[in-house]
Structures are given as structure tokens and as C-alpha cells.
Design a protein around this motif. Structure first.
Motif, PDB file in Angstrom:
ATOM      1  N   SER A 127      12.288  10.687  41.687  1.00  0.00           N
ATOM      2  CA  SER A 127      12.607  12.103  41.688  1.00  0.00           C
ATOM      3  C   SER A 127      14.109  12.329  41.532  1.00  0.00           C
ATOM      4  O   SER A 127      14.927  11.572  42.042  1.00  0.00           O
ATOM      5  N   LYS A 128      14.470  13.406  40.825  1.00  0.00           N
ATOM      6  CA  LYS A 128      15.877  13.770  40.679  1.00  0.00           C
ATOM      7  C   LYS A 128      16.243  14.946  41.589  1.00  0.00           C
ATOM      8  O   LYS A 128      17.343  15.475  41.518  1.00  0.00           O
ATOM      9  N   SER A 129      15.325  15.327  42.456  1.00  0.00           N
ATOM     10  CA  SER A 129      15.538  16.504  43.302  1.00  0.00           C
ATOM     11  C   SER A 129      16.609  16.276  44.367  1.00  0.00           C
ATOM     12  O   SER A 129      17.180  17.214  44.892  1.00  0.00           O
ATOM     13  N   ASP A 130      16.876  14.974  44.679  1.00  0.00           N
ATOM     14  CA  ASP A 130      17.837  14.695  45.743  1.00  0.00           C
ATOM     15  C   ASP A 130      19.184  14.206  45.208  1.00  0.00           C
ATOM     16  O   ASP A 130      19.993  13.646  45.930  1.00  0.00           O
ATOM     17  N   VAL A 131      19.444  14.445  43.926  1.00  0.00           N
ATOM     18  CA  VAL A 131      20.711  14.002  43.330  1.00  0.00           C
ATOM     19  C   VAL A 131      21.840  14.928  43.766  1.00  0.00           C
ATOM     20  O   VAL A 131      21.763  16.139  43.583  1.00  0.00           O
ATOM     21  N   ALA A 132      22.876  14.362  44.323  1.00  0.00           N
ATOM     22  CA  ALA A 132      24.016  15.156  44.788  1.00  0.00           C
ATOM     23  C   ALA A 132      25.089  15.214  43.705  1.00  0.00           C
ATOM     24  O   ALA A 132      25.135  14.368  42.816  1.00  0.00           O
ATOM     25  N   ILE A 133      25.963  16.234  43.785  1.00  0.00           N
ATOM     26  CA  ILE A 133      27.056  16.350  42.825  1.00  0.00           C
ATOM     27  C   ILE A 133      27.955  15.118  42.946  1.00  0.00           C
ATOM     28  O   ILE A 133      28.400  14.754  44.027  1.00  0.00           O
ATOM     29  N   GLY A 134      28.217  14.473  41.797  1.00  0.00           N
ATOM     30  CA  GLY A 134      29.031  13.264  41.812  1.00  0.00           C
ATOM     31  C   GLY A 134      28.252  12.022  42.172  1.00  0.00           C
ATOM     32  O   GLY A 134      28.812  10.934  42.241  1.00  0.00           O
ATOM     33  N   GLY A 135      26.953  12.164  42.431  1.00  0.00           N
ATOM     34  CA  GLY A 135      26.134  11.027  42.814  1.00  0.00           C
ATOM     35  C   GLY A 135      25.465  10.374  41.618  1.00  0.00           C
ATOM     36  O   GLY A 135      25.817  10.616  40.471  1.00  0.00           O
ATOM     37  N   ILE A 136      24.471   9.549  41.895  1.00  0.00           N
ATOM     38  CA  ILE A 136      23.745   8.827  40.855  1.00  0.00           C
ATOM     39  C   ILE A 136      22.864   9.804  40.074  1.00  0.00           C
ATOM     40  O   ILE A 136      22.200  10.665  40.645  1.00  0.00           O
ATOM     41  N   ASP A 137      22.876   9.653  38.743  1.00  0.00           N
ATOM     42  CA  ASP A 137      22.125  10.567  37.874  1.00  0.00           C
ATOM     43  C   ASP A 137      20.637  10.232  37.824  1.00  0.00           C
ATOM     44  O   ASP A 137      19.796  11.117  37.835  1.00  0.00           O
ATOM     45  N   ASN A 138      20.332   8.941  37.736  1.00  0.00           N
ATOM     46  CA  ASN A 138      18.948   8.509  37.580  1.00  0.00           C
ATOM     47  C   ASN A 138      18.552   7.617  38.750  1.00  0.00           C
ATOM     48  O   ASN A 138      19.040   6.480  38.876  1.00  0.00           O
ATOM     49  N   ASN A 139      17.676   8.129  39.591  1.00  0.00           N
ATOM     50  CA  ASN A 139      17.254   7.391  40.779  1.00  0.00           C
ATOM     51  C   ASN A 139      16.009   6.546  40.505  1.00  0.00           C
ATOM     52  O   ASN A 139      15.228   6.835  39.616  1.00  0.00           O
ATOM     53  N   VAL A 140      15.827   5.499  41.315  1.00  0.00           N
ATOM     54  CA  VAL A 140      14.595   4.715  41.252  1.00  0.00           C
ATOM     55  C   VAL A 140      13.594   5.314  42.234  1.00  0.00           C
ATOM     56  O   VAL A 140      13.968   6.007  43.189  1.00  0.00           O
ATOM     57  N   ILE A 141      12.327   5.030  42.007  1.00  0.00           N
ATOM     58  CA  ILE A 141      11.287   5.578  42.855  1.00  0.00           C
ATOM     59  C   ILE A 141      11.287   4.870  44.213  1.00  0.00           C
ATOM     60  O   ILE A 141      11.484   3.653  44.295  1.00  0.00           O
ATOM     61  N   LYS A 142      11.115   5.650  45.286  1.00  0.00           N
ATOM     62  CA  LYS A 142      11.115   5.110  46.650  1.00  0.00           C
ATOM     63  C   LYS A 142       9.973   5.729  47.442  1.00  0.00           C
ATOM     64  O   LYS A 142       9.477   6.809  47.103  1.00  0.00           O
ATOM     65  N   ASN A 143       9.584   5.046  48.536  1.00  0.00           N
ATOM     66  CA  ASN A 143       8.546   5.602  49.404  1.00  0.00           C
ATOM     67  C   ASN A 143       9.171   6.602  50.381  1.00  0.00           C
ATOM     68  O   ASN A 143      10.364   6.921  50.287  1.00  0.00           O
ATOM     69  N   GLY A 151      24.281   0.809  41.915  1.00  0.00           N
ATOM     70  CA  GLY A 151      24.536   1.767  40.848  1.00  0.00           C
ATOM     71  C   GLY A 151      25.209   1.076  39.677  1.00  0.00           C
ATOM     72  O   GLY A 151      26.065   0.205  39.877  1.00  0.00           O
ATOM     73  N   LYS A 152      24.821   1.437  38.469  1.00  0.00           N
ATOM     74  CA  LYS A 152      25.412   0.834  37.279  1.00  0.00           C
ATOM     75  C   LYS A 152      25.845   1.944  36.318  1.00  0.00           C
ATOM     76  O   LYS A 152      25.030   2.773  35.916  1.00  0.00           O
ATOM     77  N   TRP A 153      27.133   1.953  35.978  1.00  0.00           N
ATOM     78  CA  TRP A 153      27.642   2.957  35.050  1.00  0.00           C
ATOM     79  C   TRP A 153      27.282   2.571  33.620  1.00  0.00           C
ATOM     80  O   TRP A 153      27.385   1.411  33.229  1.00  0.00           O
ATOM     81  N   GLU A 154      26.865   3.580  32.850  1.00  0.00           N
ATOM     82  CA  GLU A 154      26.526   3.367  31.447  1.00  0.00           C
ATOM     83  C   GLU A 154      27.138   4.459  30.588  1.00  0.00           C
ATOM     84  O   GLU A 154      27.316   5.591  31.055  1.00  0.00           O
ATOM     85  N   PRO A 162      28.943   9.576  30.106  1.00  0.00           N
ATOM     86  CA  PRO A 162      28.815   8.515  31.119  1.00  0.00           C
ATOM     87  C   PRO A 162      27.831   8.931  32.204  1.00  0.00           C
ATOM     88  O   PRO A 162      27.771  10.100  32.588  1.00  0.00           O
ATOM     89  N   ARG A 163      27.058   7.981  32.654  1.00  0.00           N
ATOM     90  CA  ARG A 163      26.076   8.276  33.704  1.00  0.00           C
ATOM     91  C   ARG A 163      25.896   7.043  34.574  1.00  0.00           C
ATOM     92  O   ARG A 163      26.170   5.915  34.145  1.00  0.00           O
ATOM     93  N   GLN A 164      25.436   7.280  35.789  1.00  0.00           N
ATOM     94  CA  GLN A 164      25.233   6.179  36.709  1.00  0.00           C
ATOM     95  C   GLN A 164      23.736   6.000  36.971  1.00  0.00           C
ATOM     96  O   GLN A 164      23.052   6.926  37.397  1.00  0.00           O
ATOM     97  N   GLN A 165      23.258   4.802  36.689  1.00  0.00           N
ATOM     98  CA  GLN A 165      21.845   4.477  36.864  1.00  0.00           C
ATOM     99  C   GLN A 165      21.653   3.684  38.149  1.00  0.00           C
ATOM    100  O   GLN A 165      22.325   2.677  38.388  1.00  0.00           O
ATOM    101  N   GLU A 166      20.736   4.158  38.987  1.00  0.00           N
ATOM    102  CA  GLU A 166      20.377   3.399  40.183  1.00  0.00           C
ATOM    103  C   GLU A 166      19.337   2.360  39.803  1.00  0.00           C
ATOM    104  O   GLU A 166      18.443   2.622  38.996  1.00  0.00           O
ATOM    105  N   ARG A 167      19.438   1.170  40.359  1.00  0.00           N
ATOM    106  CA  ARG A 167      18.436   0.138  40.084  1.00  0.00           C
ATOM    107  C   ARG A 167      18.316  -0.831  41.251  1.00  0.00           C
ATOM    108  O   ARG A 167      19.253  -1.002  42.044  1.00  0.00           O
ATOM    109  N   VAL A 168      17.172  -1.470  41.342  1.00  0.00           N
ATOM    110  CA  VAL A 168      16.946  -2.507  42.343  1.00  0.00           C
ATOM    111  C   VAL A 168      17.619  -3.776  41.826  1.00  0.00           C
ATOM    112  O   VAL A 168      17.422  -4.143  40.663  1.00  0.00           O
ATOM    113  N   PRO A 169      18.447  -4.447  42.634  1.00  0.00           N
ATOM    114  CA  PRO A 169      19.231  -5.576  42.120  1.00  0.00           C
ATOM    115  C   PRO A 169      18.402  -6.815  41.798  1.00  0.00           C
ATOM    116  O   PRO A 169      17.313  -7.016  42.336  1.00  0.00           O
TER     117      PRO A 169
END
Length: 255
Positions: free
Chosen positions: A24-40, A133-136, A149-156
Motif C-alpha cells: 500500500s502507498k497510503s502510509d507514504v510520508a513526505i520525503g519518505g519511500i515512494d514504493n513500499n513492499v507489502i507487509k502484514n 531503501g534503494k534510490w533509483e 529520482p525515487r526510493q524503492q523499499e525492498r527486502v534485503p
């Protein structure tokens, strides 16, 4: 069709590169990660069963040369039999029967989860609790300038998930079709799971794979079932496993 038994397929999925399955992108904060991974609900990332099953189906469709999602619904079609018809079908004489393969959500392995929370081992420099977070950037090929530029969240990489699948055996033909599930798992190891696969994301490996057959008699008697295989997919002997399954299923039919 009569249920003869169930194959319980369990093991680990290791992320060999960063894994990004969108949430979900509903919890993205200003200046935070643009694309979140799915979580429980606890904020812990997981691999949805629908994502894993959908990718396996897609790989088998490519192997079979299907241009789109198959919905023929016939028992001669390995895709519809194993994975389900998927879409409404014009064929009123559906013979494939119930979907054979169930895929559960793959939860983050407890040892991996604890290492991440304590920032231990390979996760000692993890930015967030369970993710990184990974900048792209998008590069303009004409001007060579970076844009958007955008920041992608990912599981390492190094993260391990526990996976669980159920394969129902209703006919002897299902034993032949089970080989396609193994083929799909092997194909996935040389493909990718989640998004941005062409950028190096989503390479995974199945480890500590266990395949256990529980017949209806086992369920009735409280039996634990019989092991068909244990190890890496590269060590799986298709014909040996197939013959073992046929023998056990024939015993069940006579019972």
C-alpha cells in the motif's frame, strides 16, 4: 473425482537479491519511500501466496507457449488443472475439476526476523527494521540527465521466508502433472519474483525443500505421511519421485 491424497510442499525461499513485492502507498510520508513492499498487520514483509502462484503459472504458460491466461477448463490442460481456470470460460463442459495447487503466504523466517530486529550478521547495517531503501533514477538517453529520482523499499538479500504449498491428487494424471509444479519452481530460480526483475531484483532460491505425501488413509488413522523428497530442487529425481508416488497412490486405491 475422489481425493487420493495431498502432497505437502514446504521449505525456505532465500532472497539472493533485493525483493520488492508492492504494498500500500497510503502510509507514504513526505520525503519518505515512494514504493513500499507489502507487509502484514505487524509491519513484517511477506510473500503473498497469490504473487508466488501467479508467477509459477505465468512461467508454465510461457513454457507451453500460451499468449495469455488459459481458461479452457479441460483436464487435458495442465495449466487449468493445476492452477485453476483463472478467467470465466466459454467452455460449459469444464473437466479440469478443482484447482490442484494451493499456495500459502510465505512468512518471514523467525530466525531472519530476529536477526533483523537485533541488527545482527548480514543485517547489521539495515536502515529500517525489516527492509532497506534503494534510490533509483530514470536516465534520459539523449541528454544523459537523471530524472524522476525515487526510493524503492525492498527486502534485503539474505532474507529467508518459509513457504508452504498443498498439491491435491484426485487422479493418477495429477501425478504426471505434478512434474510441472517442480518445473515451475526450477524456472523461477532463474527468473525473478516481484517487481523490477530486469534491474536485478527478485532473484530467489528454494532451499530445504520437503515433499510429503499424506493419503486419505493417513488422515483417517492420524498417520504422518511418507516422505517423497528432501533437499534442493537440483537434486529432485523426477522419475524416481513419480514412480514412488504412483506406487503409494495405487496402494491407497486398493485400500
Amino acid at each position: 473425482m475422489k481425493l487420493l491424497g495431498k502432497l505437502l510442499i514446504t521449505g525456505h525461499i532465500e532472497a539472493l537479491t533485493g525483493l520488492a513485492i508492492g504494498g500500500s502507498k497510503s502510509d507514504v510520508a513526505i520525503g519518505g519511500i515512494d514504493n513500499n513492499v507489502i507487509k502484514n498487520s505487524e509491519g513484517v514483509p511477506y510473500i503473498p501466496g497469490s504473487s508466488l502462484k501467479g508467477k509459477l503459472r505465468s512461467l508454465i504458460e510461457k513454457r507451453e507457449g500460451r499468449p495469455e491466461v488459459c481458461s479452457c477448463g479441460t483436464d487435458k490442460c495442465v495449466i487449468c488443472t493445476v492452477f485453476g481456470t483463472g478467467l470465466p470460460t466459454k467452455n460449459k463442459n469444464i473437466t479440469a475439476g478443482p484447482t490442484r495447487l494451493y499456495v500459502r503466504d510465505a512468512k518471514l523466517n523467525e530466525d531472519t526476523k530476529k536477526q533483523m530486529e537485533k541488527k545482527e550478521g548480514i543485517f547489521s547495517n539495515l536502515e529500517l527494521t525489516y527492509t532497506e531503501g534503494k534510490w533509483e533514477n530514470q536516465i534520459n538517453r539523449l541528454t544523459s540527465k537523471a530524472a524522476h529520482p525515487r526510493q524503492q523499499e525492498r527486502v534485503p538479500a539474505g532474507s529467508i521466508f518459509d513457504f508452504n504449498m498443498i498439491y491435491n491428487i484426485l487422479t493418477k494424471k495429477d501425478i504426471e502433472y505434478f512434474h510441472q509444479v517442480i518445473t515451475a519452481l526450477r524456472l523461477l530460480e532463474d527468473d525473478y519474483l516481484g517487481g523490477n526483475g530486469s534491474r536485478g531484483y527478485g532473484r530467489i532460491q528454494f532451499q530445504n525443500v520437503s515433499i510429503l505425501l499424506k493419503t486419505v488413509s493417513d488422515y483417517e488413522s492420524g498417520g504422518t505421511g511418507k516422505e517423497i523428497f528432501s533437499g534442493l530442487l537440483s537434486d529432485f529425481e523426477d522419475e524416481e519421485a513419480k514412480n514412488k508416488l504412483k506406487s503409494l497412490v495405487e496402494e491407497e486405491e486398493k485400500a
